[in-house]
Design a protein around this motif. Structure first.
Motif, PDB file in Angstrom:
ATOM      1  N   VAL A  27       0.786  -1.305  -0.248  1.00 58.48           N
ATOM      2  CA  VAL A  27      -0.013  -0.111  -0.125  1.00 58.48           C
ATOM      3  C   VAL A  27       0.755   1.322  -0.075  1.00 58.48           C
ATOM      4  O   VAL A  27       1.583   1.383   0.673  1.00 58.48           O
ATOM      5  N   TYR A  28       0.621   2.053  -0.848  1.00 56.88           N
ATOM      6  CA  TYR A  28       1.569   3.376  -1.109  1.00 56.88           C
ATOM      7  C   TYR A  28       0.646   4.515  -0.790  1.00 56.88           C
ATOM      8  O   TYR A  28      -0.690   4.755  -1.117  1.00 56.88           O
ATOM      9  N   LYS A  29       1.122   5.460  -0.094  1.00 55.81           N
ATOM     10  CA  LYS A  29       0.377   6.723   0.256  1.00 55.81           C
ATOM     11  C   LYS A  29       0.741   7.838  -0.562  1.00 55.81           C
ATOM     12  O   LYS A  29       2.082   8.116  -0.855  1.00 55.81           O
ATOM     13  N   GLU A  30      -0.085   8.400  -1.514  1.00 58.64           N
ATOM     14  CA  GLU A  30      -0.145   9.279  -2.352  1.00 58.64           C
ATOM     15  C   GLU A  30      -0.698  10.502  -1.763  1.00 58.64           C
ATOM     16  O   GLU A  30      -0.915  10.671  -0.643  1.00 58.64           O
ATOM     17  N   THR A  31      -0.707  11.760  -2.410  1.00 58.46           N
ATOM     18  CA  THR A  31      -1.213  12.903  -2.153  1.00 58.46           C
ATOM     19  C   THR A  31      -2.689  13.029  -1.516  1.00 58.46           C
ATOM     20  O   THR A  31      -2.756  13.324  -0.298  1.00 58.46           O
ATOM     21  N   ASP A  32      -3.414  12.518  -2.230  1.00 54.59           N
ATOM     22  CA  ASP A  32      -4.808  12.295  -1.884  1.00 54.59           C
ATOM     23  C   ASP A  32      -5.526  10.819  -1.875  1.00 54.59           C
ATOM     24  O   ASP A  32      -6.621  10.712  -1.766  1.00 54.59           O
ATOM     25  N   VAL A  33      -4.779   9.784  -2.162  1.00 54.21           N
ATOM     26  CA  VAL A  33      -5.189   8.372  -2.094  1.00 54.21           C
ATOM     27  C   VAL A  33      -4.092   7.456  -1.635  1.00 54.21           C
ATOM     28  O   VAL A  33      -3.080   7.698  -1.355  1.00 54.21           O
ATOM     29  N   LEU A  34      -4.825   6.378  -1.106  1.00 53.44           N
ATOM     30  CA  LEU A  34      -3.898   5.298  -0.867  1.00 53.44           C
ATOM     31  C   LEU A  34      -3.980   4.170  -1.876  1.00 53.44           C
ATOM     32  O   LEU A  34      -5.024   4.032  -2.562  1.00 53.44           O
ATOM     33  N   ARG A  35      -2.896   3.751  -2.575  1.00 55.20           N
ATOM     34  CA  ARG A  35      -3.034   2.935  -3.801  1.00 55.20           C
ATOM     35  C   ARG A  35      -2.419   1.729  -3.201  1.00 55.20           C
ATOM     36  O   ARG A  35      -1.353   1.442  -2.809  1.00 55.20           O
ATOM     37  N   PHE A  36      -3.127   0.621  -3.757  1.00 56.49           N
ATOM     38  CA  PHE A  36      -2.978  -0.904  -3.384  1.00 56.49           C
ATOM     39  C   PHE A  36      -2.374  -1.359  -4.567  1.00 56.49           C
ATOM     40  O   PHE A  36      -2.909  -1.607  -5.735  1.00 56.49           O
ATOM     41  N   GLU A  37      -1.286  -2.266  -4.384  1.00 55.82           N
ATOM     42  CA  GLU A  37      -0.510  -2.931  -5.741  1.00 55.82           C
ATOM     43  C   GLU A  37      -0.162  -4.279  -5.330  1.00 55.82           C
ATOM     44  O   GLU A  37       0.088  -4.368  -4.090  1.00 55.82           O
ATOM     45  N   ASN A  38      -0.285  -5.285  -6.159  1.00 56.24           N
ATOM     46  CA  ASN A  38       0.271  -6.504  -5.876  1.00 56.24           C
ATOM     47  C   ASN A  38       1.750  -6.356  -5.953  1.00 56.24           C
ATOM     48  O   ASN A  38       2.359  -5.323  -6.399  1.00 56.24           O
ATOM     49  N   LEU A  39       2.516  -7.911  -5.662  1.00 58.77           N
ATOM     50  CA  LEU A  39       3.686  -7.550  -5.862  1.00 58.77           C
ATOM     51  C   LEU A  39       4.518  -7.412  -7.367  1.00 58.77           C
ATOM     52  O   LEU A  39       5.720  -7.345  -7.340  1.00 58.77           O
ATOM     53  N   ASP A  40       3.575  -7.739  -8.303  1.00 58.76           N
ATOM     54  CA  ASP A  40       3.965  -7.715  -9.817  1.00 58.76           C
ATOM     55  C   ASP A  40       3.704  -6.077 -10.188  1.00 58.76           C
ATOM     56  O   ASP A  40       3.998  -5.785 -11.305  1.00 58.76           O
ATOM     57  N   GLY A  41       3.254  -5.268  -9.131  1.00 59.66           N
ATOM     58  CA  GLY A  41       3.205  -3.877  -9.673  1.00 59.66           C
ATOM     59  C   GLY A  41       1.861  -3.585 -10.132  1.00 59.66           C
ATOM     60  O   GLY A  41       1.531  -2.527 -10.704  1.00 59.66           O
ATOM     61  N   ASP A  42       0.957  -4.611 -10.286  1.00 64.00           N
ATOM     62  CA  ASP A  42      -0.350  -4.403 -10.864  1.00 64.00           C
ATOM     63  C   ASP A  42      -1.251  -3.661  -9.715  1.00 64.00           C
ATOM     64  O   ASP A  42      -1.406  -4.112  -8.638  1.00 64.00           O
ATOM     65  N   ILE A  43      -2.004  -2.474 -10.050  1.00 64.31           N
ATOM     66  CA  ILE A  43      -2.852  -1.745  -9.088  1.00 64.31           C
ATOM     67  C   ILE A  43      -4.014  -2.375  -9.111  1.00 64.31           C
ATOM     68  O   ILE A  43      -4.878  -3.064  -9.913  1.00 64.31           O
TER      69      ILE A  43
END
Length: 71
Positions: free
Chosen positions: A9-25
């Motif tokens: 899970v990455y914290k961006e400016t206005d969202v949390l982005r969830f990615e699998n370990l292959d980098g797929d969102i």
């Protein structure tokens, strides 16, 4: 950034982005839909998939993505 067994899970400016370990969102959570509280829970070690988190429009996060509806 928060790392779990099969995803990140990455914290961006206005969202949390969830990615699998292959980098797929897998999906996003807007801070308008509870992102601030979710950030606090992530900091406490809560696993969003194990807890059945939703994106604010009824989609539950999974390793397969959010579901049919998109934000």
């Amino acid at each position: 950034m928060w790392e779990f067994e099969n995803y990140v899970v990455y914290k961006e400016t206005d969202v949390l982005r969830f990615e699998n370990l292959d980098g797929d969102i897998l999906g996003y959570v807007s801070f308008d839909d509870g992102g601030e509280e979710m950030t606090r829970e992530l900091n406490r070690g809560i696993d969003p998939i194990a807890e059945g988190w939703e994106d604010g429009i009824g989609n539950t996060i999974s390793l397969n993505g959010w579901g049919d509806n998109q934000i």
